[in-house]
Design a protein around this motif. Structure first.
Motif, PDB file in Angstrom:
ATOM      1  N   GLY A 193      25.827 -17.777  52.765  1.00  0.00           N
ATOM      2  CA  GLY A 193      24.402 -17.560  52.530  1.00  0.00           C
ATOM      3  C   GLY A 193      23.607 -17.741  53.811  1.00  0.00           C
ATOM      4  O   GLY A 193      22.755 -16.916  54.157  1.00  0.00           O
ATOM      5  N   ALA A 194      23.906 -18.823  54.526  1.00  0.00           N
ATOM      6  CA  ALA A 194      23.211 -19.090  55.798  1.00  0.00           C
ATOM      7  C   ALA A 194      23.485 -17.968  56.794  1.00  0.00           C
ATOM      8  O   ALA A 194      22.589 -17.521  57.520  1.00  0.00           O
ATOM      9  CB  ALA A 194      23.649 -20.438  56.353  1.00  0.00           C
ATOM     10  N   ALA A 210      24.284 -14.817  56.085  1.00  0.00           N
ATOM     11  CA  ALA A 210      23.594 -13.595  55.638  1.00  0.00           C
ATOM     12  C   ALA A 210      22.110 -13.663  55.974  1.00  0.00           C
ATOM     13  O   ALA A 210      21.498 -12.675  56.381  1.00  0.00           O
ATOM     14  CB  ALA A 210      23.798 -13.393  54.134  1.00  0.00           C
ATOM     15  N   LEU A 211      21.539 -14.855  55.807  1.00  0.00           N
ATOM     16  CA  LEU A 211      20.113 -15.038  56.078  1.00  0.00           C
ATOM     17  C   LEU A 211      19.831 -14.823  57.569  1.00  0.00           C
ATOM     18  O   LEU A 211      18.857 -14.183  57.948  1.00  0.00           O
ATOM     19  CB  LEU A 211      19.690 -16.442  55.644  1.00  0.00           C
ATOM     20  N   ASN A 260      19.564 -11.297  58.399  1.00  0.00           N
ATOM     21  CA  ASN A 260      18.549 -10.582  57.629  1.00  0.00           C
ATOM     22  C   ASN A 260      19.126  -9.660  56.568  1.00  0.00           C
ATOM     23  O   ASN A 260      18.524  -8.660  56.213  1.00  0.00           O
ATOM     24  CB  ASN A 260      17.622  -9.793  58.545  1.00  0.00           C
ATOM     25  N   TYR A 261      20.322  -9.999  56.084  1.00  0.00           N
ATOM     26  CA  TYR A 261      20.906  -9.240  54.985  1.00  0.00           C
ATOM     27  C   TYR A 261      20.274  -9.682  53.675  1.00  0.00           C
ATOM     28  O   TYR A 261      19.709 -10.776  53.578  1.00  0.00           O
ATOM     29  CB  TYR A 261      22.421  -9.476  54.906  1.00  0.00           C
ATOM     30  N   LEU A 306      20.886 -10.983  49.866  1.00  0.00           N
ATOM     31  CA  LEU A 306      21.928 -11.790  49.264  1.00  0.00           C
ATOM     32  C   LEU A 306      21.548 -12.209  47.849  1.00  0.00           C
ATOM     33  O   LEU A 306      20.387 -12.495  47.577  1.00  0.00           O
ATOM     34  CB  LEU A 306      22.144 -13.044  50.120  1.00  0.00           C
ATOM     35  N   LYS A 307      22.530 -12.195  46.959  1.00  0.00           N
ATOM     36  CA  LYS A 307      22.350 -12.832  45.646  1.00  0.00           C
ATOM     37  C   LYS A 307      23.596 -13.644  45.373  1.00  0.00           C
ATOM     38  O   LYS A 307      24.710 -13.198  45.647  1.00  0.00           O
ATOM     39  CB  LYS A 307      22.139 -11.781  44.554  1.00  0.00           C
ATOM     40  N   GLN A 308      23.386 -14.830  44.835  1.00  0.00           N
ATOM     41  CA  GLN A 308      24.534 -15.684  44.604  1.00  0.00           C
ATOM     42  C   GLN A 308      24.340 -16.469  43.311  1.00  0.00           C
ATOM     43  O   GLN A 308      23.550 -17.406  43.228  1.00  0.00           O
ATOM     44  CB  GLN A 308      24.716 -16.641  45.779  1.00  0.00           C
ATOM     45  N   ARG A 347      26.908 -11.773  46.473  1.00  0.00           N
ATOM     46  CA  ARG A 347      26.714 -10.371  46.860  1.00  0.00           C
ATOM     47  C   ARG A 347      25.892 -10.313  48.147  1.00  0.00           C
ATOM     48  O   ARG A 347      24.812 -10.888  48.228  1.00  0.00           O
ATOM     49  CB  ARG A 347      25.995  -9.605  45.750  1.00  0.00           C
ATOM     50  N   TYR A 373      20.246  -5.491  42.995  1.00  0.00           N
ATOM     51  CA  TYR A 373      19.583  -5.699  41.706  1.00  0.00           C
ATOM     52  C   TYR A 373      20.215  -6.845  40.927  1.00  0.00           C
ATOM     53  O   TYR A 373      19.614  -7.885  40.721  1.00  0.00           O
ATOM     54  CB  TYR A 373      19.617  -4.416  40.872  1.00  0.00           C
ATOM     55  N   ASP A 396      22.384 -10.007  39.579  1.00  0.00           N
ATOM     56  CA  ASP A 396      22.972 -11.248  40.066  1.00  0.00           C
ATOM     57  C   ASP A 396      24.467 -11.293  39.758  1.00  0.00           C
ATOM     58  O   ASP A 396      25.194 -12.069  40.343  1.00  0.00           O
ATOM     59  CB  ASP A 396      22.283 -12.450  39.403  1.00  0.00           C
ATOM     60  N   ARG A 448      11.601 -16.437  55.244  1.00  0.00           N
ATOM     61  CA  ARG A 448      12.351 -16.253  54.009  1.00  0.00           C
ATOM     62  C   ARG A 448      13.270 -17.451  53.790  1.00  0.00           C
ATOM     63  O   ARG A 448      13.977 -17.875  54.707  1.00  0.00           O
ATOM     64  CB  ARG A 448      13.174 -14.963  54.122  1.00  0.00           C
ATOM     65  N   LEU A 491      16.331 -19.253  51.283  1.00  0.00           N
ATOM     66  CA  LEU A 491      17.350 -18.961  50.280  1.00  0.00           C
ATOM     67  C   LEU A 491      17.190 -19.955  49.134  1.00  0.00           C
ATOM     68  O   LEU A 491      17.470 -21.141  49.308  1.00  0.00           O
ATOM     69  CB  LEU A 491      18.728 -19.107  50.938  1.00  0.00           C
ATOM     70  N   ARG A 510      20.959 -17.235  34.178  1.00  0.00           N
ATOM     71  CA  ARG A 510      21.437 -16.412  35.290  1.00  0.00           C
ATOM     72  C   ARG A 510      20.410 -16.334  36.417  1.00  0.00           C
ATOM     73  O   ARG A 510      20.771 -16.269  37.585  1.00  0.00           O
ATOM     74  CB  ARG A 510      21.777 -15.008  34.757  1.00  0.00           C
ATOM     75  N   SER A 519      20.825 -18.615  40.190  1.00  0.00           N
ATOM     76  CA  SER A 519      21.245 -17.630  41.179  1.00  0.00           C
ATOM     77  C   SER A 519      20.281 -17.701  42.359  1.00  0.00           C
ATOM     78  O   SER A 519      19.087 -17.891  42.185  1.00  0.00           O
ATOM     79  CB  SER A 519      21.249 -16.230  40.569  1.00  0.00           C
ATOM     80  N   ARG A 520      20.861 -17.553  43.555  1.00  0.00           N
ATOM     81  CA  ARG A 520      20.125 -17.732  44.790  1.00  0.00           C
ATOM     82  C   ARG A 520      19.775 -16.386  45.419  1.00  0.00           C
ATOM     83  O   ARG A 520      20.568 -15.442  45.328  1.00  0.00           O
ATOM     84  CB  ARG A 520      21.070 -18.445  45.774  1.00  0.00           C
ATOM     85  N   ALA A 521      18.618 -16.299  46.026  1.00  0.00           N
ATOM     86  CA  ALA A 521      18.261 -15.113  46.807  1.00  0.00           C
ATOM     87  C   ALA A 521      17.161 -15.491  47.785  1.00  0.00           C
ATOM     88  O   ALA A 521      16.576 -16.580  47.682  1.00  0.00           O
ATOM     89  CB  ALA A 521      17.795 -13.982  45.892  1.00  0.00           C
ATOM     90  N   ASN A 555      17.398  -5.570  36.064  1.00  0.00           N
ATOM     91  CA  ASN A 555      18.392  -5.545  37.154  1.00  0.00           C
ATOM     92  C   ASN A 555      19.699  -4.901  36.699  1.00  0.00           C
ATOM     93  O   ASN A 555      20.356  -4.197  37.453  1.00  0.00           O
ATOM     94  CB  ASN A 555      18.702  -6.961  37.651  1.00  0.00           C
ATOM     95  N   TYR A 556      20.081  -5.212  35.455  1.00  0.00           N
ATOM     96  CA  TYR A 556      21.347  -4.691  34.952  1.00  0.00           C
ATOM     97  C   TYR A 556      21.264  -3.183  34.725  1.00  0.00           C
ATOM     98  O   TYR A 556      22.245  -2.470  34.865  1.00  0.00           O
ATOM     99  CB  TYR A 556      21.753  -5.423  33.666  1.00  0.00           C
ATOM    100  N   MET A 566      19.247  -1.163  36.632  1.00  0.00           N
ATOM    101  CA  MET A 566      19.169  -0.540  37.958  1.00  0.00           C
ATOM    102  C   MET A 566      20.471  -0.657  38.751  1.00  0.00           C
ATOM    103  O   MET A 566      20.727   0.132  39.646  1.00  0.00           O
ATOM    104  CB  MET A 566      18.003  -1.133  38.750  1.00  0.00           C
ATOM    105  N   GLU A 567      21.306  -1.655  38.403  1.00  0.00           N
ATOM    106  CA  GLU A 567      22.613  -1.778  39.050  1.00  0.00           C
ATOM    107  C   GLU A 567      23.423  -0.498  38.826  1.00  0.00           C
ATOM    108  O   GLU A 567      24.295  -0.158  39.622  1.00  0.00           O
ATOM    109  CB  GLU A 567      23.346  -2.998  38.487  1.00  0.00           C
TER     110      GLU A 567
END
Lengths: 192, 536
Positions: free
Chosen positions: A23-24, A26-27, A30-31, A33-35, A53, A60, A62, B3, B5, B167, B171-173, B246-247, B249-250
């Protein structure tokens, strides 16, 4: 570019530090990421999984759709098999060989892996032993990340930076041990 | 702004702090726990010293937050879905009083029951109470919507529910935060009888709430969080709620869904948008995480109108969380057969940790049960619920917080003897004390085992409201001190524990047997924290 990874293990084995390192990384790049992580009841010694991901375009879902993961990275051999339906036919499986036996009916797995090796690309590595050899048994996770790194579309230098970010608080010695563990795992996979 | 995470829950915690809350109130519950933990560790929250202690249960949490709102400040309350059942009394009534300072209730639902007794859908509570509900589809929306929810709450004069599923919670982003707002100043309600629900007032305020509904629908229609996406293929119109979008658009990685789509993340539902979709399209598909709430609203009872598909007609599964594959199937896409799980694979259910005191308690209880027969152990919610599984198979029930004591009482009332209740320390202070009072008043013949590991263990070792107070609470409620017994759950104490349990079975009345040893995970966690503190 996209890499969809299924991270598997047993609650308490710490697959989340692998996810955090990536994650770090990817950040930094600047990609996107979803985790998705497993918290709660399963963390008490049950099967846990994380969908990770990384892409250079917005993501889109998760959750990774079945049959489309590029990589299964498992810190425990039986858990590597649990998520096979997610793996793309062109995907790879990288697993630790050290078994975590907290159930009475743990199966014999060698034959299953041998059969599977005819269908998909598999790397099996005794990450626990390799981490012990490198002086920090807890760094087994980073051996696994190293072994999987050739299949992840992020440069290994960037992943190492990610590892440094995650372990920085714990001091230089721990950072170095984890980076060394990563490098050892990576070297093992590249020889295969 | 940089940004970050963040987990969905962390994004909500960050947004609440940035929106200028003066307090967070919560009882731990997966998947909501980390919102409060995030705020507890947040720098701004620390500097402002906003309220961030755990509450005894969800009802006390929500009521305290309403008090903070009465005083004009912004407050956030967090709970898991079943926690809202506990807080339902105040939740339904606060919709009628309205709020003063902005008040947001984040309710984390658990579709597929990863860590819960059921998968109830909190949007029904929102609709029931007639308050706005926000249901973000991703981590950035979770941040943005929470940040705006406080102002929206103040604008409408109503509490706002943030509804998230597991979910999104876990979940992280990447999330881009907004500037930190000042806290509100103390300000009493303009109408000092606003929170007075004597029937004469209550009727008037309920009418006010009813009168607001048209305005709330207008706001939904104009909301930036509800969207109509055009599509050329009008054979199907798709309604997606929250993360179901999301599901969908995936399945269209380039972002071009050919069908018109209404994306709903702000309730009440945007009626005109849905009407436009129905006008334009031959039939509708509704994808929503949880129960078929919107699908039921749109479904044609008499079967003469537009066909609506979704969870009710089997196009999507009736229960459990959705995923991209479910949407693909509902859209008629052919999926390739994936690799199969090998037959050798076996399940790995969660289990009590090595060295956990509950194991020693169950070993002793099982020895007693061997003499008196199975089917007499009522239990509750926590790590000790794992005593229902092998190798213990000790406990027989787990229904809702505190039900062990009251169900044991009812069974005793029916004539079953002996009966046991097994309840944790935090569950006891959450909802066990009132049940104990019933037992004491009626001198019920119950044996209550309080398995005290001095923390809220299952959710990750939060502070328990019970710590150091259990014997005094039991005495205060009226349990005879001679029948408040204490043991340390260790293997070496096995014979003593069995003896104590047997002695209390022989007593006809209320017995409380407390097994106290700190959770092994909590011990490890505190050691780690102290080490970090020492280094700092």
């Amino acid at each position: 570019m996209k890499t969809d990874i299924i991270l598997a293990g047993v609650g308490g084995q710490g697959i989340l530090s692998i996810a955090a390192s990536l994650g770090a990384a990817a950040l930094n790049e600047n990609y996107y990421l979803k985790q998705a992580e497993t918290h709660g009841m399963s963390q008490r010694g049950g099967a846990v999984v994380s969908h990770l991901r990384i892409a250079d375009h917005p993501i889109y879902s998760d959750l990774i759709p079945t049959g489309s993961a590029d990589l299964i990275l498992s810190v425990e051999p039986m858990e590597a098999l649990r998520y096979l339906p997610y793996l793309s036919p062109e995907g790879s499986l990288v697993t630790n060989t050290a078994e975590f036996k907290n159930i009475p009916n743990y199966p014999e797995l060698n034959k299953t892996f041998e059969e599977l090796a005819h269908k998909i690309s598999i790397i099996r590595i005794d990450a626990d032993q390799m981490a012990r050899d490198k002086g920090n048994p807890k760094a087994s996770n980073m051996v696994m990340l190293g072994a999987a790194s050739p299949f992840i579309a992020i440069h290994d230098d960037i992943i190492i930076k990610g590892i440094e970010t995650i372990f920085r608080e714990k001091g230089e010695k721990i950072v170095n041990q984890n980076v060394e563990a990563f490098k050892a795992g990576r070297a093992f996979a590249l020889q295969k | 702004m940089e940004r970050k995470l963040l987990l969905g829950v962390e994004a909500i915690g960050q947004a609440a702090v940035d929106a200028g809350i003066s307090g967070v109130y919560a009882y731990p519950g997966t998947p909501s726990t980390e919102i409060t933990e995030y705020i507890q560790h947040n720098k701004t929250a620390g500097e402002r010293n906003i309220h961030r202690e755990w509450s005894a249960n969800e009802k006390t949490a929500l009521e305290a937050a309403l008090g903070m709102s009465y005083a004009g400040k912004r407050a956030m309350v967090c709970m898991k879905h079943v926690g809202l059942n506990v807080a339902a009394d105040v939740f339904m009534n606060m919709a009628i009083t309205g709020i003063n300072g902005g008040l947001v209730i984040t309710v984390a639902d658990d579709p597929s029951q990863h860590s819960s007794q059921n998968e109830q859908d909190s949007r029904f509570y929102g609709k029931f109470a007639m308050v706005p509900v926000f249901e973000p589809s991703n981590q950035q929306e979770a941040y943005d919507m929470t940040y705006e929810a406080f102002a929206f709450s103040e604008k409408t004069g109503l509490p706002v529910m943030m509804r998230i599923p597991t979910r999104l919670a876990h979940s992280r982003a990447g999330v881009v935060p907004k500037p930190v707002l000042d806290e509100n100043l103390l300000r009493l309600p303009e109408n000092l009888m606003q929170f007075m629900l004597l029937p004469a007032y209550g009727r008037k305020y309920y009418q006010n709430l009813l009168d607001k509904q048209g305005w709330l629908e207008e706001l939904s229609e104009k909301s930036a969080f509800n969207n109509y996406f055009e599509g050329k293929e009008k054979s199907l119109g798709i309604v997606c709620c929250g993360i179901a979008y999301n599901y969908l658009m995936e399945n269209y990685p380039d972002g071009n869904c050919p069908y018109p789509v209404v994306k709903i993340t702000h309730y009440p539902v945007p009626k005109d948008m849905l009407q436009q979709l129905e006008n334009e399209c031959d039939e509708l598909l509704v994808a929503e995480e949880g129960y078929p709430l919107v699908e039921e609203m749109l479904s044609d009872f008499f079967g003469k109108g537009t066909k609506v598909s979704g969870r009710l007609n089997g196009s999507l599964p009736r229960r459990g969380e959705l995923n991209p594959d479910h949407l693909a199937k509902a859209l008629g896409k052919e999926l390739e057969k994936p690799l199969e799980m090998p037959e050798t694979l076996v399940g790995r259910p969660p289990s009590l940790c090595a060295g956990c005191g509950h194991q020693d308690t169950y070993d002793a209880l099982n020895e007693v049960i061997a003499d008196i027969g199975n089917g007499r152990v009522f239990s509750d919610i926590g790590c000790y619920t794992l005593g229902a599984l092998p190798p213990y198979n000790t406990i027989n029930t787990c229904v809702d917080m505190g039900a062990s004591i009251t169900m044991a009482k009812g069974a005793a009332d029916a004539g079953l003897s002996p009966v046991f209740a097994v309840i944790g320390d935090s569950t006891f202070t959450h909802s066990g004390i009132t049940g104990l009072l019933d037992c004491v008043i009626e001198k019920s013949n119950v044996n209550i085992l309080i398995v005290d590991n001095e923390t809220v263990a299952m959710t990750g070792g939060q502070d328990s409201s019970a710590k150091g107070r259990i014997e005094k609470i039991c005495e205060g409620v009226g349990v005879n001190p001679e029948h408040i017994r204490l043991f340390v759950p260790l293997k070496k104490n096995h014979d003593e524990i069995v003896r104590i349990i047997r002695e209390e079975i022989a007593f006809n009345g209320v017995s409380v047997i407390i097994g106290r040893r700190e959770c092994v995970q909590r011990v490890a966690k505190m050691k780690k924290l102290n080490k970090v503190k020492k280094q700092a």
